[in-house]
Enzyme design. Structure first.
Site, short mmCIF file in Angstrom:
data_model
loop_
_atom_site.label_atom_id
_atom_site.label_comp_id
_atom_site.label_asym_id
_atom_site.label_seq_id
_atom_site.Cartn_x
_atom_site.Cartn_y
_atom_site.Cartn_z
N TYR A 54 0.82 -1.21 0.00
CA TYR A 54 0.00 0.00 0.00
C TYR A 54 0.86 1.27 0.00
O TYR A 54 0.35 2.35 -0.30
CB TYR A 54 -0.93 0.04 1.22
CG TYR A 54 -1.92 -1.08 1.31
CD1 TYR A 54 -2.16 -1.94 0.24
CD2 TYR A 54 -2.65 -1.29 2.48
CE1 TYR A 54 -3.08 -2.97 0.33
CE2 TYR A 54 -3.57 -2.31 2.59
CZ TYR A 54 -3.78 -3.16 1.52
OH TYR A 54 -4.69 -4.17 1.64
N HIS A 110 0.47 -11.69 1.31
CA HIS A 110 -0.59 -10.91 0.69
C HIS A 110 -1.31 -11.66 -0.43
O HIS A 110 -2.53 -11.54 -0.58
CB HIS A 110 -0.01 -9.60 0.16
CG HIS A 110 -1.01 -8.50 0.04
ND1 HIS A 110 -0.66 -7.17 0.01
CD2 HIS A 110 -2.37 -8.51 -0.07
CE1 HIS A 110 -1.74 -6.43 -0.11
NE2 HIS A 110 -2.79 -7.21 -0.16
#
Length: 261
Positions: A54, A110
């Protein structure tokens, strides 16, 4: 600012309880991410979800540092991107540095690396947990078969599988499979994937004097799913937290579940 909220329910993980409602930070960047997390902590959130991918861990860390809430009272999650599977430990150390903490409450792979479960990466997660750098470890976007592969290879079960999840995604077989394995289901994108104009949501929302988005979040909580709605708008952050004053009965849950049929 919202009034002091009732306690958010939790799920039990090996390294400590996770609040079922947290603030997500995907696509929140720069000062927006900092302000959103700081406001969330002031409003009563005690669970923050971020990821190396992110690009905002430093802003999340800044909010954690400036908040009056003690670090040990906040459940912090971040994630290892597949592109960093060749440097697992280094990536963890970078996350800890950017977040300004000596441990994570939850660290996730992830995505499956090149579509593979990669038990070798999972073994490094186990080592980081055993070293005390991470309290609980899990995965994101993994199938049940890939989870089983990790367990077969290492004997270690992921604490969580973070997946796209909403009433529209509801799958009773998947819920049962994760539950049987002791894996907590954590959902992301709860609103984007839901038809918030669905009549059943409107009817249930009207019956409780709340909004359809609040019904969606309460559906997660009453099922024991973790939800991490993302917003950078203070009023939305507050509204998403204000879901402890009502609950859904079995009939309402079943009607919402049917959106996934």
């Amino acid at each position: 600012m919202a009034s002091t909220p009732a306690p958010i329910p939790t799920a039990s993980l090996p390294g400590g309880d996770i609040p079922l409602l947290g603030i997500g930070t995907w696509q929140s960047t720069g000062d927006d991410a900092y302000r959103a997390v700081l406001h969330a902590l002031e409003a009563g959130y005690r669970h923050v979800d971020t990821a190396t991918g992110y690009g905002n861990q430093n802003q999340v860390g800044r909010a954690l540092a400036e908040s009056a809430v003690a670090r040990d009272d906040v459940f912090v999650t971040t994630k290892l991107p597949p592109s960093q599977a060749h440097r697992v430990r280094e990536t963890l150390e970078e996350s800890l540095d950017e977040l300004g903490t000596d441990h994570l409450d939850l660290w996730l792979i992830h995505w499956p690396v090149d579509g593979e479960a990669r038990p070798d990466v999972w073994e490094q997660f186990v080592a980081a947990r055993d070293e005390g750098l991470v309290r609980s470890i899990g995965v994101s976007n993994y199938s049940v078969a890939q989870i089983d592969e990790l367990v077969a290879a290492t004997g270690e079960t992921p604490a969580i599988d973070q997946i796209p999840w909403s009433p529209t995604d509801y799958d009773a077989d998947l819920v049962a499979a994760l539950h049987e394995r002791g894996v907590v289901l954590e959902g992301y994108s709860p609103f984007k994937r839901t038809d918030l104009d669905a009549p059943v949501l409107a009817e249930i929302a009207a019956a409780h004097g709340v909004t359809p988005t609040q019904v969606v979040l309460r559906w997660h909580l009453d099922h024991g799913f973790v939800a991490i709605p993302k917003s950078i708008r203070p009023e939305r952050i507050d509204a998403n937290l204000d879901v402890t004053g009502f609950s859904l009965d079995a009939g309402e849950l079943a009607r919402i579940d049917a959106l996934g049929a």
